[in-house]
Design an enzyme around this catalytic site. Structure first.
Site, PDB file in Angstrom:
ATOM      1  N   MET A 293      -0.327   0.495   4.767  1.00  0.00           N
ATOM      2  CA  MET A 293      -1.016   0.977   5.757  1.00  0.00           C
ATOM      3  C   MET A 293      -1.833  -0.079   6.464  1.00  0.00           C
ATOM      4  O   MET A 293      -2.290  -1.073   5.711  1.00  0.00           O
ATOM      5  CB  MET A 293      -1.461   2.131   6.335  1.00  0.00           C
ATOM      6  CG  MET A 293      -2.805   2.451   5.407  1.00  0.00           C
ATOM      7  SD  MET A 293      -3.675   3.656   4.762  1.00  0.00           S
ATOM      8  CE  MET A 293      -5.068   4.187   4.968  1.00  0.00           C
TER       9      MET A 293
ATOM     10  N   HIS B  54      -2.534  -0.731  -3.879  1.00  0.00           N
ATOM     11  CA  HIS B  54      -4.060  -0.085  -3.305  1.00  0.00           C
ATOM     12  C   HIS B  54      -2.955   1.703  -4.267  1.00  0.00           C
ATOM     13  O   HIS B  54      -2.401   2.151  -3.424  1.00  0.00           O
ATOM     14  CB  HIS B  54      -3.998   0.401  -1.913  1.00  0.00           C
ATOM     15  CG  HIS B  54      -4.141  -0.765  -1.147  1.00  0.00           C
ATOM     16  ND1 HIS B  54      -4.035  -0.858   0.380  1.00  0.00           N
ATOM     17  CD2 HIS B  54      -4.804  -1.978  -1.246  1.00  0.00           C
ATOM     18  CE1 HIS B  54      -4.033  -2.393   1.163  1.00  0.00           C
ATOM     19  NE2 HIS B  54      -4.897  -2.768  -0.436  1.00  0.00           N
TER      20      HIS B  54
ATOM     21  N   ASP C 114      -4.891  -4.968   5.714  1.00  0.00           N
ATOM     22  CA  ASP C 114      -4.587  -5.581   4.488  1.00  0.00           C
ATOM     23  C   ASP C 114      -3.361  -6.220   4.074  1.00  0.00           C
ATOM     24  O   ASP C 114      -2.720  -6.025   4.049  1.00  0.00           O
ATOM     25  CB  ASP C 114      -5.051  -4.763   3.410  1.00  0.00           C
ATOM     26  CG  ASP C 114      -5.880  -5.454   2.126  1.00  0.00           C
ATOM     27  OD1 ASP C 114      -6.614  -6.033   2.193  1.00  0.00           O
ATOM     28  OD2 ASP C 114      -5.961  -4.853   1.292  1.00  0.00           O
TER      29      ASP C 114
ATOM     30  N   SER D 107       1.278  -1.451   0.066  1.00  0.00           N
ATOM     31  CA  SER D 107       0.202   0.061  -0.245  1.00  0.00           C
ATOM     32  C   SER D 107       0.974   1.239   0.264  1.00  0.00           C
ATOM     33  O   SER D 107       2.163   0.995  -1.241  1.00  0.00           O
ATOM     34  CB  SER D 107      -0.776   0.156   1.230  1.00  0.00           C
ATOM     35  OG  SER D 107      -1.840   1.131   0.792  1.00  0.00           O
ATOM     36  N   THR D 108       0.785   2.324   0.464  1.00  0.00           N
ATOM     37  CA  THR D 108       1.475   3.056   0.637  1.00  0.00           C
ATOM     38  C   THR D 108       3.019   2.994   1.053  1.00  0.00           C
ATOM     39  O   THR D 108       3.395   2.577   1.611  1.00  0.00           O
ATOM     40  CB  THR D 108       1.050   4.858   2.185  1.00  0.00           C
ATOM     41  OG1 THR D 108      -0.228   4.190   2.072  1.00  0.00           O
ATOM     42  CG2 THR D 108       1.962   5.745   1.920  1.00  0.00           C
TER      43      THR D 108
END
Length: 364
Positions: A298, A205, A301, A179-180
């Site tokens: 973050m 993401h 998930d 993600s991030t």
């Protein structure tokens, strides 16, 4: 805890007004100012420096990319790009992410207020995540999510399976979730892989309309082929498939071949595409023939899906805290007992290269 201080830089008065109002309503977050261009913003921020900057790209006097590079050199600060949902906006946004931006907030050309209002939870998540940014190996960020809407799990997209794990074969597949901070991390990994590596499936993401530009950029930089996944794409050696924004991606097996299924569905762990969905489907389709990797990001998930994959006998790895921009997703996976161990980002390309040999790096 003190409020997260946010500064907004956008040449549109409407965008500044809407964002200021919405961000100001979020608990624990405070807008300390807004400016129509970076030069004016710098003067304002000298008085009180923000924790997070929301930045437009196309602006007068100084464009967002130039400003971003200047910030990263002189005063590294988490930056969230506020980009339009256009092909041009996506291409320029990828340049910004490569230059060190933390995340993306999309803005349509019409019904801006309604769109951002609907994205309020994601906006809060992005700002909270950015406030935890660490500019170590790479530049990007994330952490906690805001519990506003019910948090669905992978059951809403793919049912759990009670099947006995499939036997081991020489046909490998690599599944990656991030993600991030993941855009730069994935660039680091994919640009270091030879064409001989197993097929790779990736969930990053990212908003809809940006994954195609992201895949095209990585394809232009890498020896392997990289593309945004389409329905029934084969997973073959030397190819990395990136889940399209706004869709879930599942790994399926048909005879001796792996293919991907692209489908709609609810948000899982507040994301679509979801890493949990990819990892669960990989557990069912490939089992111990897969290598699962969870990286910077973050929230949680991917943790449960990776545990399912790990329980089939697959090798599963988490990026270590020192090399993560945000040690959120990997941390949750480790806590759940979903991994064989952790390793730095710098070691992951070699792990993927040796995946066909099932080398257990983490055990000596």
């Amino acid at each position: 805890m003190t409020d997260i201080k946010v500064f907004i830089v956008d040449d549109s008065a409407v965008v500044r007004q809407v964002l200021t109002g919405l961000v100001g309503e979020l608990p624990g977050i405070r807008v300390i100012g807004a400016a129509p261009d970076p030069i004016f913003a710098l003067k304002r921020m000298e008085v009180e420096w923000p924790d997070v900057i929301i930045l437009d790209i196309e602006m007068p006097r100084m464009d967002g990319i130039t400003f971003l590079k200047k910030l990263m050199q002189e005063h590294p600060t988490p930056v969230i790009i506020c980009s339009t949902l256009t092909a041009k906006g996506a291409e320029v946004t990828m340049q910004a992410m490569s230059a060190g931006a933390v995340d993306i907030i999309t803005k349509p050309t019409v019904n801006l207020k309604g769109f951002l209002q609907d994205s309020k939870t994601l906006l809060a998540d992005a700002i909270k995540a950015a406030s935890h940014a660490r500019f170590r190996t790479l530049s990007t960020a994330a952490k906690q999510t805001l519990d506003v809407k019910p948090k669905l799990n992978a059951d809403s997209v793919i049912a759990p399976s009670g099947l006995v794990p499939m036997s081991e074969t020489t046909d490998r597949v690599v599944a990656i979730g991030t993600s991030t901070g993941g855009t730069q991390a994935l660039e680091y990994i994919l640009t270091r892989l030879p064409r001989s590596v197993p097929g790779i499936v990736i969930v990053q993401h990212m908003p809809e309309a940006f994954t195609a530009a992201f895949a095209q950029r990585l394809n232009s930089l890498s020896q392997i082929n990289v593309k945004e996944a389409e329905q029934n794409d084969r997973v073959i050696p030397g190819l990395a498939l990136i889940a399209p924004g706004g869709k879930h991606m599942l790994l399926r097996r048909s005879g001796a071949q792996y293919r991907v299924e692209i489908k709609d569905g609810p948000l899982v762990s507040r994301h679509r595409p979801s890493v949990d969905v990819l990892f669960r489907s990989t557990a069912q389709a490939a089992g111990k023939n897969a290598l699962g990797i969870i990286m910077t990001g973050m929230g949680d998930d991917g943790a449960r899906g990776l545990k399912e994959l790990h329980d089939t006998g697959a090798l599963t790895v988490a990026q270590d805290e020192a090399s993560c921009v945000v040690y959120g997703m990997p941390k949750e996976a480790v806590k759940l007992g979903a991994t064989d161990g952790e390793m730095p980002l710098s070691a992951i390309p070699e792990l993927i290269i040796r995946a066909p040999n099932r080398a257990r790096f983490l055990k000596g």
